[in-house]
Design an enzyme around this catalytic site. Structure first.
Site, PDB file in Angstrom:
ATOM      1  N   HIS A 267     -45.736 -14.989  11.203  1.00 14.15           N
ATOM      2  CA  HIS A 267     -46.131 -16.197  11.952  1.00 14.15           C
ATOM      3  C   HIS A 267     -45.310 -17.355  11.393  1.00 14.15           C
ATOM      4  O   HIS A 267     -44.092 -17.337  11.448  1.00 14.15           O
ATOM      5  CB  HIS A 267     -47.649 -16.352  11.791  1.00 14.15           C
ATOM      6  CG  HIS A 267     -48.290 -17.401  12.645  1.00 14.15           C
ATOM      7  ND1 HIS A 267     -47.678 -17.996  13.703  1.00 14.15           N
ATOM      8  CD2 HIS A 267     -49.534 -17.969  12.583  1.00 14.15           C
ATOM      9  CE1 HIS A 267     -48.500 -18.885  14.262  1.00 14.15           C
ATOM     10  NE2 HIS A 267     -49.634 -18.888  13.592  1.00 14.15           N
ATOM     11  N   HIS A 306     -41.258 -12.745  20.246  1.00 13.50           N
ATOM     12  CA  HIS A 306     -42.472 -13.543  20.349  1.00 13.50           C
ATOM     13  C   HIS A 306     -43.477 -12.805  21.217  1.00 13.50           C
ATOM     14  O   HIS A 306     -43.081 -12.133  22.175  1.00 13.50           O
ATOM     15  CB  HIS A 306     -42.147 -14.904  20.985  1.00 13.50           C
ATOM     16  CG  HIS A 306     -43.183 -15.930  20.709  1.00 13.50           C
ATOM     17  ND1 HIS A 306     -44.320 -16.038  21.455  1.00 13.50           N
ATOM     18  CD2 HIS A 306     -43.257 -16.865  19.739  1.00 13.50           C
ATOM     19  CE1 HIS A 306     -45.054 -17.005  20.961  1.00 13.50           C
ATOM     20  NE2 HIS A 306     -44.443 -17.526  19.922  1.00 13.50           N
ATOM     21  N   ASP A 362     -38.668 -20.464  14.892  1.00 16.04           N
ATOM     22  CA  ASP A 362     -38.359 -20.361  13.469  1.00 16.04           C
ATOM     23  C   ASP A 362     -36.903 -20.023  13.188  1.00 16.04           C
ATOM     24  O   ASP A 362     -36.469 -20.072  12.042  1.00 16.04           O
ATOM     25  CB  ASP A 362     -39.247 -19.275  12.828  1.00 16.04           C
ATOM     26  CG  ASP A 362     -40.690 -19.719  12.754  1.00 16.04           C
ATOM     27  OD1 ASP A 362     -40.905 -20.892  12.448  1.00 16.04           O
ATOM     28  OD2 ASP A 362     -41.575 -18.904  13.028  1.00 16.04           O
TER      29      ASP A 362
HETATM   30  N1  ACO Z   1     -36.578  -7.623  15.228  1.00 15.38           N
HETATM   31  C1  ACO Z   1     -36.420  -6.356  15.668  1.00 15.38           C
HETATM   32  N2  ACO Z   1     -37.215  -5.752  16.552  1.00 15.38           N
HETATM   33  C2  ACO Z   1     -38.239  -6.469  17.016  1.00 15.38           C
HETATM   34  C3  ACO Z   1     -38.466  -7.808  16.612  1.00 15.38           C
HETATM   35  C4  ACO Z   1     -37.590  -8.373  15.683  1.00 15.38           C
HETATM   36  N3  ACO Z   1     -37.743  -9.626  15.273  1.00 15.38           N
HETATM   37  N4  ACO Z   1     -39.578  -8.278  17.238  1.00 15.38           N
HETATM   38  C5  ACO Z   1     -40.011  -7.272  18.008  1.00 15.38           C
HETATM   39  N5  ACO Z   1     -39.217  -6.188  17.883  1.00 15.38           N
HETATM   40  C6  ACO Z   1     -39.326  -4.923  18.602  1.00 15.38           C
HETATM   41  C7  ACO Z   1     -40.487  -4.094  18.080  1.00 15.38           C
HETATM   42  O1  ACO Z   1     -40.080  -3.244  17.044  1.00 15.38           O
HETATM   43  C8  ACO Z   1     -40.902  -3.354  19.332  1.00 15.38           C
HETATM   44  O2  ACO Z   1     -39.979  -2.320  19.537  1.00 15.38           O
HETATM   45  P1  ACO Z   1     -40.464  -0.897  20.142  1.00 15.38           P
HETATM   46  O3  ACO Z   1     -40.971  -1.214  21.513  1.00 15.38           O
HETATM   47  O4  ACO Z   1     -39.258  -0.037  20.107  1.00 15.38           O
HETATM   48  O5  ACO Z   1     -41.547  -0.425  19.210  1.00 15.38           O
HETATM   49  C9  ACO Z   1     -40.685  -4.358  20.448  1.00 15.38           C
HETATM   50  O6  ACO Z   1     -39.656  -5.238  19.959  1.00 15.38           O
HETATM   51  C10 ACO Z   1     -41.922  -5.183  20.805  1.00 15.38           C
HETATM   52  O7  ACO Z   1     -42.339  -5.870  19.638  1.00 15.38           O
HETATM   53  P2  ACO Z   1     -43.841  -5.989  19.138  1.00 15.38           P
HETATM   54  O8  ACO Z   1     -43.852  -5.922  17.644  1.00 15.38           O
HETATM   55  O9  ACO Z   1     -44.703  -5.044  19.897  1.00 15.38           O
HETATM   56  O10 ACO Z   1     -44.179  -7.455  19.639  1.00 15.38           O
HETATM   57  P3  ACO Z   1     -45.376  -8.343  19.148  1.00 15.38           P
HETATM   58  O11 ACO Z   1     -45.697  -9.233  20.277  1.00 15.38           O
HETATM   59  O12 ACO Z   1     -46.477  -7.514  18.595  1.00 15.38           O
HETATM   60  O13 ACO Z   1     -44.771  -9.157  17.915  1.00 15.38           O
HETATM   61  C11 ACO Z   1     -43.701 -10.829  16.658  1.00 15.38           C
HETATM   62  C12 ACO Z   1     -44.328 -10.447  18.007  1.00 15.38           C
HETATM   63  C13 ACO Z   1     -44.715 -10.580  15.520  1.00 15.38           C
HETATM   64  C14 ACO Z   1     -43.342 -12.306  16.674  1.00 15.38           C
HETATM   65  C15 ACO Z   1     -42.433  -9.961  16.440  1.00 15.38           C
HETATM   66  O14 ACO Z   1     -41.496 -10.235  17.467  1.00 15.38           O
HETATM   67  C16 ACO Z   1     -41.808 -10.225  15.069  1.00 15.38           C
HETATM   68  O15 ACO Z   1     -42.225  -9.625  14.087  1.00 15.38           O
HETATM   69  N6  ACO Z   1     -40.778 -11.117  14.989  1.00 15.38           N
HETATM   70  C17 ACO Z   1     -40.183 -11.456  13.714  1.00 15.38           C
HETATM   71  C18 ACO Z   1     -41.058 -12.447  12.965  1.00 15.38           C
HETATM   72  C19 ACO Z   1     -41.004 -13.824  13.572  1.00 15.38           C
HETATM   73  O16 ACO Z   1     -39.940 -14.359  13.877  1.00 15.38           O
HETATM   74  N7  ACO Z   1     -42.178 -14.409  13.705  1.00 15.38           N
HETATM   75  C20 ACO Z   1     -42.322 -15.778  14.225  1.00 15.38           C
HETATM   76  C21 ACO Z   1     -42.959 -15.776  15.572  1.00 15.38           C
HETATM   77  S1  ACO Z   1     -43.056 -17.418  16.193  1.00 15.38           S
HETATM   78  C22 ACO Z   1     -44.357 -18.055  15.355  1.00 15.38           C
HETATM   79  O17 ACO Z   1     -45.291 -17.420  14.970  1.00 15.38           O
HETATM   80  C23 ACO Z   1     -44.316 -19.464  15.115  1.00 15.38           C
END
Ligand code: ACO
Length: 439
Positions: A267, A306, A362
């Site tokens: 987050h 996201h 971010d």
């Molecule tokens: N890098 C690589 N792969 C990713 C990323 C990433 N940053 N984010 C998502 N994916 C992939 C997942 O592995 C998943 O792949 P799959 O379908 O093959 O399993 C797919 O994309 C969908 O992702 P989920 O994890 O299901 O998406 P979710 O909505 O649960 O997660 C989150 C969202 C937590 C923001 C995720 O994108 C992440 O971890 N990003 C990196 C951390 C980040 O930047 N967080 C800040 C968010 S903005 C904020 O909170 C202010």
């Protein structure tokens, strides 16, 4: 067209018709679906709230597919370009932009609350020199609850507004003191005549080697960054604010819970992780190998993806522009070029395109903060200061919403059926080991 949905339960052949409002059915209507009169009724299963609306809200609108973000109906880009942080904070809390008289009153009210008790300073002195600034912020917000017992009267609208002003006035002070504590610098009292962001910079950098960073262009950049971070509807930390607040815990305790949720790397902690990631990548020629590692599931591309945005995060676009203005003053942070190349490569790669993974807020914010002389540990704190406004607006909306009750999800129990204690536990004497433990 009738606004209902009809469901057939194939277990019984029964049909149920439920009203549809805002394209949503009420989860409680599902309870009418039963296989027998004494059945508990059907529930919906939704880990991580992927498709569950927990409230009605008038504060923030997001269209994740189109990349739209609005506070109280105003586009984020317009607010960032034309307004100040205190004006937008007023808008988010009160629902309307302030007229000049309201703005004067609002600023005066915030200034009154720009101070903290000496005990709080002593409390903060107790942290170790290397304490994480988010840990200090979370604990100090909770500690404020002990100073304001009146805050427990959460249903009193005057108390609500008083607490909102107190917290918005005090949170930059706590953040700045945490920073100075970790640097071994003395605390600088707020200078309420300065603008909100300017005052924060004053408390960070006055009488320090970074005093030259108290620059109007940087103050405006920080003001814009603060506007962009004010609210983002029902994200993890806002949900925490509402969940804790729903028990009628006072807003200082609730906001400590929200700030704790923000601290996680998935987050608000992601901006810190982005900088660590860029440091690890080091230079542009290492990007392809890093991307390969992402695709093989070895690590994530932090600052990408996201839950809601499946398009470019509109805040990231504005931050990218703001970064260039900051670099005019501070000199270019080389990491921006690395980040832009990383973005370019990622956005042409099928892994990211097919999953609709775009830069989020971010991805670029940390690069600006670093150019401003702040270490990654402080980044999430810089997120928490403006987000306090959103948390408080959401808390106030929750408390005053007659549809809300204490937040208490259901579960699907998948553990054992009833079991009997083994004889050794039922009748036997406690073991030596467990006696030793209780001694
Ligand atoms: N890098 C690589 N792969 C990713 C990323 C990433 N940053 N984010 C998502 N994916 C992939 C997942 O592995 C998943 O792949 P799959 O379908 O093959 O399993 C797919 O994309 C969908 O992702 P989920 O994890 O299901 O998406 P979710 O909505 O649960 O997660 C989150 C969202 C937590 C923001 C995720 O994108 C992440 O971890 N990003 C990196 C951390 C980040 O930047 N967080 C800040 C968010 S903005 C904020 O909170 C202010």
């Amino acid at each position: 067209m009738e606004n209902t949905v009809t469901v057939t339960d194939n277990r019984t052949g029964e049909q149920y018709t439920f009203p549809v409002t805002h394209d949503t059915i009420r989860a409680m209507d599902l309870r009418k679906i039963k296989v027998a009169p004494d059945d508990f009724g059907m529930m919906s299963y939704d880990p991580a709230f992927m498709n569950t609306a927990s409230c009605e809200s008038k504060i923030t609108y997001i269209d994740g597919d189109k990349g739209i973000l609005r506070y109280r109906g105003y586009d984020i880009a317009d607010l960032a370009e034309h307004c100040t942080f205190p004006q937008v904070a007023y808008l988010v809390i009160h629902g309307e932009l302030p007229d000049p008289e309201q703005e004067t009153e609002w600023l005066a009210a915030l200034r009154i609350h720009m101070g903290i008790f000496e005990n709080i300073k002593k409390f903060m002195e107790g942290f170790r020199y290397d304490a994480h600034p988010m840990g200090m912020l979370v604990s100090t917000l909770a500690a404020l609850s002990t100073f304001y017992p009146d805050a427990k009267d959460v249903r009193n609208s005057e108390v609500q507004m008083h607490c909102i002003r107190r917290i918005i006035g005090k949170i930059p002070i706590i953040a700045a003191y945490g920073y100075r504590h970790s640097k071994g610098l003395d605390y600088i009292s707020p200078e309420p005549k300065l603008g909100y962001a300017e005052n924060f910079m004053h408390m960070l950098w006055d009488r320090s080697p970074l005093e030259h960073l108290k620059h109007p262009v940087l103050a405006r950049a920080l003001d814009v960054l603060f506007i962009l971070h004010i609210d983002h509807e029902q994200n993890c930390s806002t949900n925490a604010m509402r969940a804790v607040g729903s028990s009628e815990a006072d807003p200082f305790l609730s906001i400590a819970g929200a700030a704790a949720a923000l601290a996680g790397p998935l987050h608000g902690g992601a901006n810190e992780e982005v900088l660590k990631m860029l440091d690890k990548i080091g230079s542009q020629e290492n990007i392809p190998e890093f991307i390969r590692g992402v695709k093989e599931g070895k690590h994530k591309l932090m600052g990408f993806g996201h839950r809601v945005y499946k398009n470019y995060d509109p805040r990231a676009r504005i931050i990218k522009r703001t970064a260039e203005e900051v670099f005019e003053v501070t000199g270019r942070n080389k990491k921006i070029d690395l980040a832009m190349e990383l973005e370019r490569i990622a956005l042409t790669d099928d892994y990211f395109v097919s999953r609709k993974l775009y830069p989020n807020v971010d991805f670029y914010s940390g690069i600006i903060y670093e150019a401003m002389g702040l270490e990654p540990q402080m980044f999430t704190v810089l997120f928490a200061i403006p987000r306090a406004v959103g948390w408080l607006a959401q808390w106030q909306e929750l408390i005053n919403d007659p549809a809300q009750k204490i937040a208490r999800p259901r579960q699907i129990y998948t553990g054992y059926e009833q079991r009997k204690l083994p004889d050794s536990y039922t009748y036997g004497a406690p073991s030596e080991e467990s006696l030793a433990y209780t001694r």
